[in-house]
Design a protein around this motif. Structure first.
Motif, PDB file in Angstrom:
ATOM      1  N   UNK A  45       0.843  -1.204   0.000  1.00  0.00           N
ATOM      2  CA  UNK A  45       0.000   0.000   0.000  1.00  0.00           C
ATOM      3  C   UNK A  45       0.882   1.259   0.000  1.00  0.00           C
ATOM      4  N   UNK A  46       1.948   1.255   0.812  1.00  0.00           N
ATOM      5  CA  UNK A  46       2.781   2.476   0.786  1.00  0.00           C
ATOM      6  C   UNK A  46       3.570   2.577  -0.513  1.00  0.00           C
ATOM      7  N   UNK A  47       3.919   1.429  -1.109  1.00  0.00           N
ATOM      8  CA  UNK A  47       4.623   1.489  -2.404  1.00  0.00           C
ATOM      9  C   UNK A  47       3.701   2.088  -3.466  1.00  0.00           C
ATOM     10  N   UNK A  48       2.435   1.641  -3.461  1.00  0.00           N
ATOM     11  CA  UNK A  48       1.459   2.173  -4.424  1.00  0.00           C
ATOM     12  C   UNK A  48       1.288   3.680  -4.214  1.00  0.00           C
ATOM     13  N   UNK A  49       1.173   4.079  -2.932  1.00  0.00           N
ATOM     14  CA  UNK A  49       0.946   5.497  -2.654  1.00  0.00           C
ATOM     15  C   UNK A  49       2.142   6.334  -3.100  1.00  0.00           C
ATOM     16  N   UNK A  50       3.359   5.777  -2.930  1.00  0.00           N
ATOM     17  CA  UNK A  50       4.561   6.518  -3.381  1.00  0.00           C
ATOM     18  C   UNK A  50       4.524   6.745  -4.871  1.00  0.00           C
TER      19      UNK A  50
ATOM     20  N   UNK B  54       4.149  10.347  -6.920  1.00  0.00           N
ATOM     21  CA  UNK B  54       5.080  10.799  -7.971  1.00  0.00           C
ATOM     22  C   UNK B  54       4.342  11.083  -9.277  1.00  0.00           C
ATOM     23  N   UNK B  55       3.023  10.959  -9.239  1.00  0.00           N
ATOM     24  CA  UNK B  55       2.216  11.256 -10.429  1.00  0.00           C
ATOM     25  C   UNK B  55       2.157  10.115 -11.438  1.00  0.00           C
TER      26      UNK B  55
ATOM     27  N   UNK C  71       0.392   2.876 -14.856  1.00  0.00           N
ATOM     28  CA  UNK C  71       1.527   2.049 -15.289  1.00  0.00           C
ATOM     29  C   UNK C  71       1.213   0.573 -15.077  1.00  0.00           C
ATOM     30  N   UNK C  72       1.912  -0.270 -15.829  1.00  0.00           N
ATOM     31  CA  UNK C  72       1.772  -1.723 -15.647  1.00  0.00           C
ATOM     32  C   UNK C  72       2.218  -2.118 -14.249  1.00  0.00           C
ATOM     33  N   UNK C  73       3.197  -1.354 -13.780  1.00  0.00           N
ATOM     34  CA  UNK C  73       3.742  -1.603 -12.459  1.00  0.00           C
ATOM     35  C   UNK C  73       2.632  -1.493 -11.398  1.00  0.00           C
ATOM     36  N   UNK C  74       1.829  -0.432 -11.533  1.00  0.00           N
ATOM     37  CA  UNK C  74       0.710  -0.253 -10.599  1.00  0.00           C
ATOM     38  C   UNK C  74      -0.290  -1.397 -10.702  1.00  0.00           C
ATOM     39  N   UNK C  75      -0.562  -1.836 -11.950  1.00  0.00           N
ATOM     40  CA  UNK C  75      -1.502  -2.962 -12.134  1.00  0.00           C
ATOM     41  C   UNK C  75      -1.026  -4.182 -11.338  1.00  0.00           C
TER      42      UNK C  75
ATOM     43  N   UNK D 140      -9.681   4.299  -8.163  1.00  0.00           N
ATOM     44  CA  UNK D 140      -9.444   5.376  -7.189  1.00  0.00           C
ATOM     45  C   UNK D 140      -8.025   5.952  -7.254  1.00  0.00           C
ATOM     46  N   UNK D 141      -7.257   5.556  -8.253  1.00  0.00           N
ATOM     47  CA  UNK D 141      -5.875   6.046  -8.320  1.00  0.00           C
ATOM     48  C   UNK D 141      -5.810   7.573  -8.305  1.00  0.00           C
ATOM     49  N   UNK D 142      -6.660   8.192  -9.118  1.00  0.00           N
ATOM     50  CA  UNK D 142      -6.634   9.659  -9.229  1.00  0.00           C
ATOM     51  C   UNK D 142      -6.932  10.312  -7.887  1.00  0.00           C
ATOM     52  N   UNK D 143      -7.952   9.805  -7.216  1.00  0.00           N
ATOM     53  CA  UNK D 143      -8.347  10.403  -5.940  1.00  0.00           C
ATOM     54  C   UNK D 143      -7.260  10.212  -4.873  1.00  0.00           C
ATOM     55  N   UNK D 144      -6.686   8.987  -4.823  1.00  0.00           N
ATOM     56  CA  UNK D 144      -5.634   8.721  -3.837  1.00  0.00           C
ATOM     57  C   UNK D 144      -4.389   9.566  -4.129  1.00  0.00           C
ATOM     58  N   UNK D 145      -4.117   9.786  -5.425  1.00  0.00           N
ATOM     59  CA  UNK D 145      -2.961  10.627  -5.794  1.00  0.00           C
ATOM     60  C   UNK D 145      -3.206  12.051  -5.324  1.00  0.00           C
ATOM     61  N   UNK D 146      -4.425  12.568  -5.557  1.00  0.00           N
ATOM     62  CA  UNK D 146      -4.743  13.948  -5.179  1.00  0.00           C
ATOM     63  C   UNK D 146      -4.722  14.110  -3.658  1.00  0.00           C
ATOM     64  N   UNK D 147      -5.198  13.081  -2.947  1.00  0.00           N
ATOM     65  CA  UNK D 147      -5.284  13.190  -1.483  1.00  0.00           C
ATOM     66  C   UNK D 147      -3.936  12.937  -0.811  1.00  0.00           C
ATOM     67  N   UNK D 148      -3.023  12.241  -1.503  1.00  0.00           N
ATOM     68  CA  UNK D 148      -1.734  11.904  -0.890  1.00  0.00           C
ATOM     69  C   UNK D 148      -1.876  10.792   0.135  1.00  0.00           C
ATOM     70  N   UNK D 149      -3.006  10.127   0.152  1.00  0.00           N
ATOM     71  CA  UNK D 149      -3.178   8.960   1.037  1.00  0.00           C
ATOM     72  C   UNK D 149      -4.238   8.029   0.459  1.00  0.00           C
ATOM     73  N   UNK D 150      -4.237   6.790   0.945  1.00  0.00           N
ATOM     74  CA  UNK D 150      -5.113   5.782   0.360  1.00  0.00           C
ATOM     75  C   UNK D 150      -6.526   5.904   0.929  1.00  0.00           C
ATOM     76  N   UNK D 151      -7.367   6.645   0.233  1.00  0.00           N
ATOM     77  CA  UNK D 151      -8.752   6.799   0.694  1.00  0.00           C
ATOM     78  C   UNK D 151      -9.621   5.614   0.269  1.00  0.00           C
ATOM     79  N   UNK D 152      -9.137   4.851  -0.720  1.00  0.00           N
ATOM     80  CA  UNK D 152      -9.872   3.681  -1.193  1.00  0.00           C
ATOM     81  C   UNK D 152     -10.288   2.804  -0.028  1.00  0.00           C
ATOM     82  N   UNK D 153     -11.512   2.286  -0.108  1.00  0.00           N
ATOM     83  CA  UNK D 153     -12.020   1.522   1.044  1.00  0.00           C
ATOM     84  C   UNK D 153     -11.479   0.088   1.076  1.00  0.00           C
ATOM     85  N   UNK D 154     -10.180  -0.033   1.168  1.00  0.00           N
ATOM     86  CA  UNK D 154      -9.560  -1.361   1.301  1.00  0.00           C
ATOM     87  C   UNK D 154      -9.578  -1.794   2.761  1.00  0.00           C
TER      88      UNK D 154
END
Ligand SMILES: Nc1ncnc2c1ncn2[C@@H]1O[C@H](COP(=O)(O)OP(=O)(O)OP(=O)(O)O)[C@@H](O)[C@H]1O
Ligand SMILES: [Mg+2]
Length: 383
Positions: free
Chosen positions: A173-178, A182-183, A187-191, A262-276
């Motif tokens: 989760x922190x790797x995804x958020x990083x 970084x904008x 990416x395939x990496x995120x997938x 939710x990638x866009x929203x989590x990127x804008x918020x700077x934290x994982x708001x997704x309901x995981x």
């Protein structure tokens, strides 16, 4: 009041505890038997330090979440070069073990069992433990994050792999958020990362549900009338899907798709708001009063949380594990005499080696001769 008579029940307990340069203890060497251990002493004498030392024999960073060097004994500017905790476990089945945890010369903390490095699972199986701390008094009224952490620790006491799954999920989760910070939102990496994350996330939710069902069953069948019955519920998107009968694979797909959306929203918020599963919550209701635990009095909330701890210990023992060590820091504070007696009776019935702390030895009088009483004074322990 008698100790539990079930011969087949296995109990985690210590017969010797040694500390070296651990916080305010220069040395401590304590011989104990399987009975509960009551530590009475004034504020700042070292009671919680003893419980913390024991907690460092389990996987993780101990009950204070301390950095590795933090426990090094300090006197003014002088800092001891090493700290060590050593314990011998007592076992009625003959599988005694020695456990040691320590830190020396800036290397990583090492935890060993019978002189050899031990895995998280081996440690947790050898000496399962559950800690209850003063800050848990307001757990039900406090932040969701603390409640979930407490619950995950309860689950990990019965299933050591739960702690690993949680660690893996959080790392991803922190790797995804990083990456998102970084904008890099597409990416395939995120997938790939989110697919992995969903696997661990669903395992996490499934482990919680499984433990919750056992915990609720142990609460429902408890016979003492002192600690209130609680109705527990897990509030989380994946937990809800699984509870409604979703297959693991479908729940994973659901989490993968939500994370991607939710990638866009989590990127804008700077934290994982997704309901995981990191945003799940543990709900608790006082059954008899039919009100949420958060609205109960301080003493009632304490009684509810003690009920959870006792039920989890019971559940662990019922499903083939050991009765865990109970580290009960200030558990008697806020409890009236009837509840203190109820706690002593429940611990003795369970047969647990509970380590209790308190500022007065009178708090433990309900144990009588059935517990070991010690006084703690300025980093020294006496009978
Ligand atoms: N690294 C350290 N080196 C030396 N002393 C320390 C260290 N860390 C903590 N202490 C001291 O250890 C003492 C005992 O702390 P501890 O939390 O065990 O007290 P306690 O008996 O639980 O008190 P209370 O009843 O207030 O909870 C405190 O005075 C604390 O400042
Ligand atoms: Mg304390």
């Amino acid at each position: 009041m008698t100790r539990h008579s079930d011969e087949t029940r296995k109990t985690a307990s210590l017969k010797r505890l040694r500390l070296t340069d651990f916080r305010n203890f220069e040395t401590l060497d304590l011989d104990i038997d399987a009975r509960p251990v009551c530590l009475a002493g004034p504020n700042g004498s070292g009671k919680t330090n003893i419980l913390e030392a024991i907690s460092l024999l389990a996987p993780g960073r101990g009950l204070r979440g301390a950095e590795t060097e933090e426990p090094l004994r300090r006197i003014g500017e002088t800092v001891a070069p090493a700290w060590a905790v050593y314990a011998e476990t007592l076992s009625e089945t003959g599988d005694e073990a020695t456990l040691a945890s320590g830190f020396l010369d800036g290397r990583r903390r090492q935890t060993r069992m019978d002189g050899k490095p031990a895995s998280r699972g081996e440690l947790a199986r050898c000496l399962p433990m559950i800690a209850l701390l003063p800050e848990h008094d307001r757990l039900f009224a406090g932040p969701r994050f603390d409640r979930l952490k407490f619950f995950d620790r309860l689950v990990a006491a019965s299933d050591p792999s739960h702690g690993e799954t949680l660690g893996n999920y959080e790392k991803l989760r922190s790797r995804r958020q990083r990456l998102l910070d970084q904008g890099r939102v597409d990416t395939d990496w995120l997938d790939a990362l989110e697919t992995d994350m969903a696997g661990h996330g669903v395992a996490l939710a499934a482990g919680r549900l499984h433990a919750l069902a056992r915990l609720q069953a142990a609460i429902d069948t408890a016979e003492d009338g002192v600690f209130p019955k609680t109705d527990l519920a897990l509030d989380g998107m994946i937990e809800a899907a699984l509870a409604e009968g979703a297959e693991l694979r479908d729940a994973e797909d659901q989490l993968i798709s939500v994370l991607a959306d939710e990638r866009g929203r989590d990127a804008a918020a700077g934290r994982t708001l997704t309901r995981g599963p990191h945003r799940s919550d543990l709900g608790a209701r006082h059954r008899e009063k039919d009100q949420p635990a958060s609205r109960c009095s301080t003493g009632e909330q304490k009684a509810l949380i003690i009920r959870l701890v006792l039920a989890q210990a019971q559940s662990l023992a019922s499903y083939g594990g050991k009765v865990p060590l109970l580290l009960l820091d200030e558990a008697c504070a806020h409890l009236d005499a009837k509840r203190r007696k109820g706690l002593a009776e429940a611990i003795l019935e369970l047969g647990a080696q509970a380590w209790l702390t308190g500022v007065e030895s009178s708090l433990f009088s309900a144990f009588g001769e059935q517990a070991q009483q010690f006084s703690v004074e300025q980093g020294r322990v006496s009978v």
